[in-house]
Design a protein around this motif. Structure first.
Motif, PDB file in Angstrom:
ATOM      1  N   ILE A 190       7.607  -7.587  -6.108  1.00 15.22           N
ATOM      2  CA  ILE A 190       7.819  -6.420  -6.988  1.00 15.22           C
ATOM      3  C   ILE A 190       9.066  -5.655  -6.559  1.00 15.22           C
ATOM      4  O   ILE A 190       9.899  -5.276  -7.392  1.00 15.22           O
ATOM      5  N   VAL A 191       9.203  -5.442  -5.253  1.00 20.18           N
ATOM      6  CA  VAL A 191      10.376  -4.704  -4.764  1.00 20.18           C
ATOM      7  C   VAL A 191      11.654  -5.433  -5.200  1.00 20.18           C
ATOM      8  O   VAL A 191      12.611  -4.823  -5.694  1.00 20.18           O
ATOM      9  N   GLY A 192      11.659  -6.753  -5.065  1.00 22.76           N
ATOM     10  CA  GLY A 192      12.831  -7.548  -5.455  1.00 22.76           C
ATOM     11  C   GLY A 192      13.114  -7.428  -6.951  1.00 22.76           C
ATOM     12  O   GLY A 192      14.270  -7.352  -7.373  1.00 22.76           O
ATOM     13  N   ASP A 257      15.928   2.547  -4.730  1.00 20.62           N
ATOM     14  CA  ASP A 257      14.616   2.165  -5.263  1.00 20.62           C
ATOM     15  C   ASP A 257      13.912   1.158  -4.363  1.00 20.62           C
ATOM     16  O   ASP A 257      12.685   1.150  -4.259  1.00 20.62           O
ATOM     17  N   LYS A 258      14.713   0.318  -3.695  1.00 24.57           N
ATOM     18  CA  LYS A 258      14.110  -0.649  -2.767  1.00 24.57           C
ATOM     19  C   LYS A 258      13.365   0.103  -1.658  1.00 24.57           C
ATOM     20  O   LYS A 258      12.237  -0.238  -1.302  1.00 24.57           O
ATOM     21  N   LYS A 259      14.025   1.151  -1.143  1.00 24.53           N
ATOM     22  CA  LYS A 259      13.407   1.927  -0.060  1.00 24.53           C
ATOM     23  C   LYS A 259      12.132   2.615  -0.559  1.00 24.53           C
ATOM     24  O   LYS A 259      11.081   2.565   0.094  1.00 24.53           O
ATOM     25  N   ILE A 260      12.223   3.226  -1.743  1.00 22.26           N
ATOM     26  CA  ILE A 260      11.052   3.949  -2.277  1.00 22.26           C
ATOM     27  C   ILE A 260       9.897   2.971  -2.527  1.00 22.26           C
ATOM     28  O   ILE A 260       8.756   3.226  -2.150  1.00 22.26           O
ATOM     29  N   ALA A 261      10.214   1.830  -3.153  1.00 23.40           N
ATOM     30  CA  ALA A 261       9.146   0.874  -3.494  1.00 23.40           C
ATOM     31  C   ALA A 261       8.567   0.235  -2.234  1.00 23.40           C
ATOM     32  O   ALA A 261       7.346   0.064  -2.116  1.00 23.40           O
ATOM     33  N   GLN A 306      12.520  -0.353 -14.667  1.00 23.73           N
ATOM     34  CA  GLN A 306      13.605  -1.344 -14.750  1.00 23.73           C
ATOM     35  C   GLN A 306      13.092  -2.781 -14.907  1.00 23.73           C
ATOM     36  O   GLN A 306      13.599  -3.520 -15.754  1.00 23.73           O
ATOM     37  N   PRO A 307      12.092  -3.221 -14.102  1.00 24.69           N
ATOM     38  CA  PRO A 307      11.663  -4.621 -14.252  1.00 24.69           C
ATOM     39  C   PRO A 307      10.920  -4.888 -15.559  1.00 24.69           C
ATOM     40  O   PRO A 307      10.674  -6.039 -15.897  1.00 24.69           O
ATOM     41  N   PHE A 326       0.528  -9.149 -20.463  1.00 23.69           N
ATOM     42  CA  PHE A 326       1.936  -8.752 -20.549  1.00 23.69           C
ATOM     43  C   PHE A 326       2.164  -7.485 -19.720  1.00 23.69           C
ATOM     44  O   PHE A 326       1.474  -6.483 -19.943  1.00 23.69           O
ATOM     45  N   PRO A 327       3.121  -7.524 -18.777  1.00 24.17           N
ATOM     46  CA  PRO A 327       3.381  -6.326 -17.959  1.00 24.17           C
ATOM     47  C   PRO A 327       3.906  -5.184 -18.829  1.00 24.17           C
ATOM     48  O   PRO A 327       4.764  -5.405 -19.691  1.00 24.17           O
ATOM     49  N   GLN A 328       3.382  -3.983 -18.610  1.00 22.99           N
ATOM     50  CA  GLN A 328       3.816  -2.820 -19.395  1.00 22.99           C
ATOM     51  C   GLN A 328       4.452  -1.733 -18.538  1.00 22.99           C
ATOM     52  O   GLN A 328       5.278  -0.975 -19.020  1.00 22.99           O
ATOM     53  N   LEU A 329       4.049  -1.614 -17.278  1.00 23.07           N
ATOM     54  CA  LEU A 329       4.642  -0.578 -16.432  1.00 23.07           C
ATOM     55  C   LEU A 329       4.385  -0.916 -14.968  1.00 23.07           C
ATOM     56  O   LEU A 329       3.310  -1.404 -14.623  1.00 23.07           O
ATOM     57  N   VAL A 330       5.396  -0.653 -14.139  1.00 20.47           N
ATOM     58  CA  VAL A 330       5.253  -0.811 -12.684  1.00 20.47           C
ATOM     59  C   VAL A 330       5.296   0.590 -12.091  1.00 20.47           C
ATOM     60  O   VAL A 330       6.120   1.407 -12.509  1.00 20.47           O
TER      61      VAL A 330
END
Ligand SMILES: Cc1cc2nc3c(=O)[nH]c(=O)nc-3n(C[C@H](O)[C@H](O)[C@H](O)COP(=O)(O)O)c2cc1C
Length: 362
Positions: A190-192, A257-261, A306-307, A326-330
């Motif tokens: 997910i982070v990636g 965002d990488k750091k936050i996630a 973003q993803p 289907f993904p809707q929100l991360v």
């Protein structure tokens, strides 16, 4: 576990010049007309989260019925061309309205997407016969005025399993599903994908323009994300929209965002079995429920769109949701210090009242 880096402190106690006109339960017009009651109940609906605080909803009251329409003039053509997030935002507002109706002791008769020839017509809700609220409705309702998006630092503290189960149940109630990143592979993935989404999105001038349009540099705008909610001071609040519009800052944003996630106690993906307006509305209704249930336990959330907005990571997210969902929100969940509310347009600005007997405008 090593000490986590602290993110910029948000100006928690700083009041917004356009203050939220927070409703109070004692002001409910118990003996008023259905129109007066619906007008009051809509004050809870408009506190719902919305993509970039765009508040893309329009309401029309006629007697004891209120119609919810999507306001496509508030769409983000590059970030959200199919209106997934716009309709999800309306779904969250619909959830708030229904919870408020039930918490004040009425039934909410809801008809979603009642006329497929009118794509902006998302729901009709009738304020119906008195009925006692459930304990769950009352609990969720109590936290409508206490829910805000939290983009700051989350404590390094796990969430109880019972709460995670309860959040999944809230989503199932709306026909949606909630997937938690359980393994380090899931988390890294997910982070990636968040990073990848940031990099691709920021290369596109149209997407950058959409984001910039909805940053509110000064705090007297009733919509958009106030710079202070993004952790920016006055000067940076003015610079950020310009930088966002004209520069590809993908590397910087992806690193942030990488750091936050990576530091998030919980990373989750909300999904639905349909990737249609009906599915997006249900995803929004589920989102409304789960965020309030989380707040009831002192837990905050913030989002990574973003993803979802960028095709390539969206397809890859389906390894977590399964190919039939289907993904809707991360988003991430965690404990943190409080944050302030963001502004809203007033109910009067987004509502029209049709005198009873006159035809509702198409
Ligand atoms: C569908 C949806 C997607 C969102 N995506 C993001 C996001 O990617 N990043 C972010 O910081 N906030 C995101 N948000 C949060 C909104 O910006 C936030 O709800 C809005 O600014 C109003 O503020 P509030 O939630 O504090 O009331 C999203 C909200 C919704 C409903």
């Amino acid at each position: 576990m090593g000490k986590r880096a602290r993110l910029p402190t948000l100006m928690e106690s700083r009041p917004f010049p356009i203050m939220l006109n927070t409703p109070h339960i004692t002001d409910f017009p118990r003996t008023g007309s259905p129109e007066e009651q619906l007008r009051f109940l809509l004050r809870y609906a408009i506190l719902a989260p919305s993509s970039h605080n765009s508040q893309p909803w329009l309401w029309q009251i006629e007697g004891d019925e209120v119609t919810l329409r999507a306001d496509f003039k508030r769409a983000m053509p590059n970030l959200d061309p199919n209106h997934r997030e716009l309709i999800m935002s309306c779904g969250a507002a619909l959830q708030h309205l229904c919870l408020a109706i039930r918490a004040f002791g009425y039934a909410a008769l809801v008809h979603t997407l009642p006329d497929r020839s009118q794509p902006d017509l998302l729901a009709r809700v009738r304020l119906s016969a008195p009925r006692p609220a459930t304990a769950n409705d009352e609990l969720l309702f109590r936290f409508i005025t206490k829910r805000h998006t939290h983009r700051g630092h989350f404590e390094d503290k796990p969430l109880p399993c019972e709460l995670l189960n309860a959040l999944q149940q809230q989503c199932e109630f709306e026909g949606a599903a909630l997937h938690f990143a359980q393994t380090s592979e899931d988390r890294d993935s997910i982070v990636g994908l968040v990073e990848r989404g940031d990099l691709i999105q920021n290369r596109d001038p149209g997407s950058r323009r959409d984001i910039a349009d909805w940053i509110a540099p000064t705090e007297n705008r009733p919509d958009g994300i106030p710079a202070s909610a993004l952790g920016l001071g006055d000067l940076m609040g003015h610079i950020a929209p310009l930088a966002q519009r004209y520069l590809d800052r993908g590397e910087v944003i992806a690193a942030r965002d990488k750091k936050i996630a990576s530091n998030a106690p919980v990373l989750a993906v909300l999904s639905t079995s349909e990737d249609t307006p009906q599915g997006w509305l249900a995803a929004g209704q589920a989102l409304g429920r789960l965020l309030l249930r989380a707040r009831a336990e002192g837990v905050w959330a913030s989002f990574f769109s973003q993803p979802i907005q960028v095709n390539e990571p969206w397809f890859q997210l389906r390894h977590m949701t399964g190919v039939h969902h289907f993904p809707q929100l991360v988003f991430r969940l965690g404990y943190a210090d409080p944050v302030a509310a963001t502004p809203r347009r007033s109910v009067d600005e987004v509502t029209t009242v049709v005198p009873i007997g006159e035809p509702i405008e198409a």
